[in-house]
Design a protein around this motif. Structure first.
Motif, short mmCIF file in Angstrom:
data_model
loop_
_atom_site.label_atom_id
_atom_site.label_comp_id
_atom_site.label_asym_id
_atom_site.label_seq_id
_atom_site.Cartn_x
_atom_site.Cartn_y
_atom_site.Cartn_z
N ARG A 108 -9.62 -14.45 -82.42
CA ARG A 108 -9.49 -13.72 -81.15
C ARG A 108 -8.65 -14.56 -80.19
N ILE A 109 -7.55 -13.97 -79.71
CA ILE A 109 -6.56 -14.72 -78.93
C ILE A 109 -6.41 -14.14 -77.54
N LEU A 110 -6.44 -15.02 -76.53
CA LEU A 110 -6.08 -14.65 -75.16
C LEU A 110 -4.68 -15.19 -74.92
N LEU A 111 -3.75 -14.30 -74.59
CA LEU A 111 -2.34 -14.64 -74.44
C LEU A 111 -2.01 -14.82 -72.96
N VAL A 112 -1.60 -16.03 -72.59
CA VAL A 112 -1.31 -16.35 -71.18
C VAL A 112 0.17 -16.65 -71.04
N VAL A 168 -6.71 -19.79 -76.81
CA VAL A 168 -5.95 -19.40 -75.62
C VAL A 168 -4.53 -19.91 -75.82
N LEU A 169 -3.60 -18.98 -76.02
CA LEU A 169 -2.20 -19.34 -76.22
C LEU A 169 -1.56 -19.41 -74.84
N MET A 170 -1.23 -20.62 -74.41
CA MET A 170 -0.97 -20.91 -73.01
C MET A 170 0.48 -21.32 -72.73
N ASP A 171 1.12 -20.62 -71.78
CA ASP A 171 2.41 -21.06 -71.26
C ASP A 171 2.15 -22.19 -70.25
N ALA A 225 -13.25 -22.34 -76.30
CA ALA A 225 -11.92 -21.71 -76.29
C ALA A 225 -10.87 -22.79 -76.45
N LYS A 226 -10.21 -22.81 -77.58
CA LYS A 226 -9.23 -23.86 -77.88
C LYS A 226 -7.86 -23.47 -77.33
N VAL A 227 -7.26 -24.37 -76.56
CA VAL A 227 -5.96 -24.10 -75.94
C VAL A 227 -4.83 -24.59 -76.83
N LEU A 228 -3.91 -23.70 -77.14
CA LEU A 228 -2.67 -24.04 -77.84
C LEU A 228 -1.52 -23.69 -76.90
N VAL A 229 -0.80 -24.70 -76.45
CA VAL A 229 0.31 -24.48 -75.53
C VAL A 229 1.52 -23.95 -76.30
N LEU A 230 2.14 -22.91 -75.76
CA LEU A 230 3.38 -22.37 -76.32
C LEU A 230 4.34 -22.17 -75.16
N THR A 231 5.40 -22.99 -75.10
CA THR A 231 6.26 -23.00 -73.93
C THR A 231 7.68 -23.38 -74.31
N THR A 232 8.59 -23.23 -73.36
CA THR A 232 9.97 -23.65 -73.58
C THR A 232 10.18 -25.09 -73.13
N LEU A 240 0.52 -20.36 -88.61
CA LEU A 240 -0.15 -21.47 -89.29
C LEU A 240 -0.79 -22.42 -88.27
N ALA A 241 -0.09 -22.67 -87.16
CA ALA A 241 -0.62 -23.56 -86.13
C ALA A 241 -1.88 -22.96 -85.49
N ILE A 242 -1.87 -21.67 -85.23
CA ILE A 242 -3.04 -21.01 -84.66
C ILE A 242 -4.22 -21.13 -85.59
N ARG A 243 -3.99 -20.91 -86.88
CA ARG A 243 -5.09 -21.04 -87.85
C ARG A 243 -5.62 -22.47 -87.91
N ALA A 244 -4.71 -23.43 -87.83
CA ALA A 244 -5.11 -24.84 -87.89
C ALA A 244 -5.94 -25.22 -86.67
N VAL A 245 -5.48 -24.82 -85.48
CA VAL A 245 -6.23 -25.12 -84.26
C VAL A 245 -7.59 -24.42 -84.29
#
Length: 215
Positions: A3-7, A51-54, A76-83, A113-118
């Motif tokens: 389950r992903i919360l997209l920020v 939580v996929l976080m900008d 809730a595990k935060v995975l940062v996805l940014t430029t 793959l990263a989301i599954r790993a986190v």
């Protein structure tokens, strides 16, 4: 189902990422937020796994939101996805509780793959970001008091910890100390246990803050 919360503050980018994620049968975007404050408001009800976080967003940025999530919603595990791959952003996000940091040019399969790993409890850093995660933030620049648990480590374990701080992997540590890789793995496991750390990245961050990039 993960389950992903997209920020993400930009609507079109948010919708594109959502479409990519939901092409994976084991992932569901259960909520969207345009800033960190809106994410925090939604977490209690949505209970996301990830939580996929900008990072750069109005109202509350991703660094502040990551800190608040780690303190108040540890499940809730935060995975940062940014430029942005600035040293300070990467270092702060990881020190404040993010479980991973990726750039938006990451291939879709690698992101999945990263989301599954986190989700499984591992730490994920994009190519070239490990060294940036070790950079101390200005606020942490003053001398850091070693944790009392450090006294539990043997001389050999301290040697391994110093080499972890320098960025060496298990094979490199084994070659440097004339040990087998399995022996090094056992030392790393003991270090994590003694210091109450969740993974090797946390050990590297702690060691680097204590010893610097020593060899």
């Amino acid at each position: 189902m993960i389950r992903i919360l997209l920020v993400e503050d930009q609507f079109l980018i948010r919708q594109g990422i959502k479409s990519l994620l939901e092409s994976n049968l084991d992932m569901q975007v259960i909520g969207e937020a345009e800033n960190g404050q809106r994410a925090l408001e939604q977490i209690p009800a949505l209970k996301p796994d990830i939580v996929l976080m900008d990072i750069r967003m109005p109202v509350m940025d991703g660094v502040a939101a990551t800190k608040a999530i780690a303190q108040n919603y540890p499940d809730a595990k935060v995975l940062v996805l940014t430029t942005f791959d600035d040293d300070e952003y990467v270092s702060q996000a990881m020190r404040l509780g993010a479980k991973g940091y990726l750039l938006k040019d990451t291939e879709p399969d690698e992101l999945a793959l990263a989301i599954r790993a986190v989700y499984k409890g591992h730490t994920q850093l994009g190519p070239g970001l490990f060294e940036k995660a070790l950079v101390p933030s200005p606020a942490s620049a003053p001398s850091i008091q070693p944790p009392p648990e450090l006294a539990q480590l043997t001389a050999r374990e301290l040697e391994v910890l110093h080499l972890i701080a320098s960025g060496a992997n298990n094979r490199e540590i084994a070659a440097s100390l004339f040990l087998s890789e399995n022996t090094v793995k056992n030392y790393v496991t003991n270090i994590l246990s003694h210091l109450n750390l969740r993974d090797r990245t946390q050990a590297a961050l702690l060691a680097h803050s204590l010893f610097g990039g020593v060899k």
